[in-house]
Structures are given as C-alpha cells and as structure tokens.
Design a protein around this motif. Structure first.
Motif, short mmCIF file in Angstrom:
data_model
loop_
_atom_site.label_atom_id
_atom_site.label_comp_id
_atom_site.label_asym_id
_atom_site.label_seq_id
_atom_site.Cartn_x
_atom_site.Cartn_y
_atom_site.Cartn_z
N VAL A 35 0.81 -1.08 0.01
CA VAL A 35 -0.08 0.04 0.05
C VAL A 35 0.87 1.30 -0.22
O VAL A 35 1.88 1.33 0.74
N LEU A 36 0.42 2.22 -0.82
CA LEU A 36 1.22 3.32 -0.91
C LEU A 36 0.61 4.50 0.04
O LEU A 36 -0.34 4.46 0.25
N THR A 37 1.66 5.03 0.75
CA THR A 37 1.41 6.47 1.50
C THR A 37 0.66 7.51 0.66
O THR A 37 1.11 7.44 -0.78
N THR A 38 -0.18 8.37 0.82
CA THR A 38 -0.25 9.59 0.09
C THR A 38 0.82 10.26 -0.49
O THR A 38 0.84 10.86 -1.37
N ASP A 40 3.82 9.06 -1.03
CA ASP A 40 4.44 7.89 -2.15
C ASP A 40 3.68 8.43 -3.31
O ASP A 40 4.11 8.55 -4.39
N PHE A 41 2.29 8.48 -3.12
CA PHE A 41 1.39 8.44 -4.36
C PHE A 41 1.51 9.69 -5.02
O PHE A 41 1.69 9.85 -6.29
N TRP A 42 1.56 10.85 -4.17
CA TRP A 42 1.47 12.24 -4.90
C TRP A 42 2.96 12.72 -5.15
O TRP A 42 3.17 13.63 -5.81
N HIS A 43 4.11 12.02 -4.88
CA HIS A 43 5.47 12.59 -5.01
C HIS A 43 5.57 12.69 -6.65
O HIS A 43 5.46 11.92 -7.16
N GLY A 44 6.06 13.95 -6.85
CA GLY A 44 6.40 14.35 -8.19
C GLY A 44 5.39 14.21 -9.10
O GLY A 44 5.48 14.97 -10.30
N LEU A 45 4.04 14.25 -8.43
CA LEU A 45 2.90 14.48 -9.76
C LEU A 45 2.61 15.86 -9.73
O LEU A 45 1.89 16.33 -10.53
#
Length: 62
Positions: A35-38, A40-45
């Motif tokens: 499961v990704l943390t929020t 990690d999910f949004w990093h770089g987006l």
C-alpha cells in the motif's frame, strides 16, 4: 434483450467488484498487499501536466 440473454447483469458485476475489493482489503489487513502512503502516491505529480502527444504544448519545453 434481457441481461440474462446477453451476459451478466449490473448487479452481478457489482457483486463481483465487491468480492474482489473484499479480497484486496483482507490481503492489506494481513500485510500481503503493498500500500502506498499518500506522500508516495503524490510524490512528483505536482510538476506533471498532461498534453496530447501532437499538441504544441507537448513540445513547448524542448
């Protein structure tokens, strides 16, 4: 045509989706599913933008 003649009904599709989701939740609970943390999910987006491949904006920074 009735759903029974052309395939599964909306209810059957929803039941299958629910069953799959319940299986994933159980794997997450056991620690078998990553499961990704929020963060990690949004990093770089934040710096990404979508452009159509052939549009002038797609080539504006080249």
């Amino acid at each position: 045509m009735s759903p029974s003649k052309i395939g599964r009904s909306k209810t059957e599709h929803m039941e299958e989706d629910y069953r799959i989701a319940a299986e994933v939740v159980e794997r997450i609970r056991r620690g078998d599913e990553d499961v990704l943390t929020t963060e990690d999910f949004w990093h770089g987006l934040d710096n990404l933008t979508y452009t159509e491949p052939g549009s002038p904006a797609a080539h504006s920074e080249k």
